[in-house]
Write an enzyme that holds these catalytic residues in place. Structure first.
Site, PDB file in Angstrom:
ATOM      1  N   CYS A 167       0.866  -1.181   0.000  1.00  0.00           N
ATOM      2  CA  CYS A 167       0.000   0.000   0.000  1.00  0.00           C
ATOM      3  C   CYS A 167       0.903   1.232   0.000  1.00  0.00           C
ATOM      4  O   CYS A 167       2.070   1.147  -0.394  1.00  0.00           O
ATOM      5  CB  CYS A 167      -0.974  -0.014   1.165  1.00  0.00           C
ATOM      6  SG  CYS A 167      -0.228   0.056   2.810  1.00  0.00           S
ATOM      7  N   SER A 168       0.411   2.372   0.442  1.00  0.00           N
ATOM      8  CA  SER A 168       1.191   3.611   0.320  1.00  0.00           C
ATOM      9  C   SER A 168       2.453   3.603   1.171  1.00  0.00           C
ATOM     10  O   SER A 168       3.575   3.638   0.668  1.00  0.00           O
ATOM     11  CB  SER A 168       0.312   4.811   0.686  1.00  0.00           C
ATOM     12  OG  SER A 168      -0.744   4.944  -0.241  1.00  0.00           O
TER      13      SER A 168
END
Length: 227
Positions: A167-168
């Protein structure tokens, strides 16, 4: 003539509509509302119970419980350079669970995208209440856990696939002084869902796509097509 009775049921997806039969000729169904002719020739009524809160999503499961399962299933975190090596040399697939717009703006080459969260789409009483809750804090694009996440992954990857979930900025399972049980993230929630549903080779990208980009590793983008 069909009778009408009010019942409270959890709100599942349309594919998991809960049907309860009452009085021999009345059919209740969460998720849809329609009428149909029964085998006896009498009309049946399907009731959509929209105001009830849905079953607890994975994000609301206690992090300690999720972490215990991840450790039990031997989900290991890998740094970005190791992830790149595994992708190139061992046929690992990077599963980017960020929103599609973020994925298109920049992702590791060869990564596939299945959103862990998406914009709230429905307009049931419960969904309207959630929209209002987000709006109270000035957020007018509220999100929800993607109920089709697993189906999206299953359409692209089988249960034996070697997956690195990203994810980020990612969380961590590693304990620290301030976070003795680590910290959850979208990628760890996604990893939890995958191992919970039979995926056997799940890894987690430590530092996320942010660290991948910061380290100068290759990134590709997808241009939006103009009308």
């Amino acid at each position: 003539m069909a009778s009408l009775t009010s019942i409270a049921t959890p709100y599942p997806s349309s594919s998991q509509a809960l049907r309860l039969k009452s009085s021999g000729n009345t059919l209740f169904s969460a998720g849809v509302r329609s009428t149909a002719m029964g085998s006896s020739g009498q009309r049946t009524l399907k009731i959509h119970c929209a105001s009830t809160k849905p079953a607890k999503p994975a994000a609301e499961v206690d992090w300690k419980q999720k972490r215990e399962l991840l450790l039990e299933k031997r989900v290991r975190s890998v740094d970005v350079k190791e992830a790149l090596r595994l992708q190139k040399e061992n046929n690992f697939v990077i599963l980017d669970v960020r929103p599609e717009a973020d994925y298109k703006a920049g992702h590791p080459p060869g990564a596939i995208n299945v959103e862990m969260y998406r914009l709230i789409r429905e307009w049931t009483a419960w969904d309207i209440a959630r929209r209002l809750g987000f709006a109270f804090f000035g957020i007018f694009s509220g999100t929800e856990e993607n109920p089709e996440f697993l189906q999206g992954v299953e359409a692209k990857l089988d249960k034996e696939a070697k997956i690195i979930v990203a994810c980020s900025s990612a969380g961590t399972m590693k304990p620290t002084q301030n976070l003795p049980e680590g910290q959850q993230s979208r990628s760890l929630i996604a990893a939890y869902l995958l191992v919970l549903n039979g995926y056997k080779n799940v890894f987690h990208l430590e530092g996320g796509i942010y660290t991948w980009s910061k380290e100068g590793l290759p990134v590709e983008t997808i241009e939006e097509e103009e009308d």
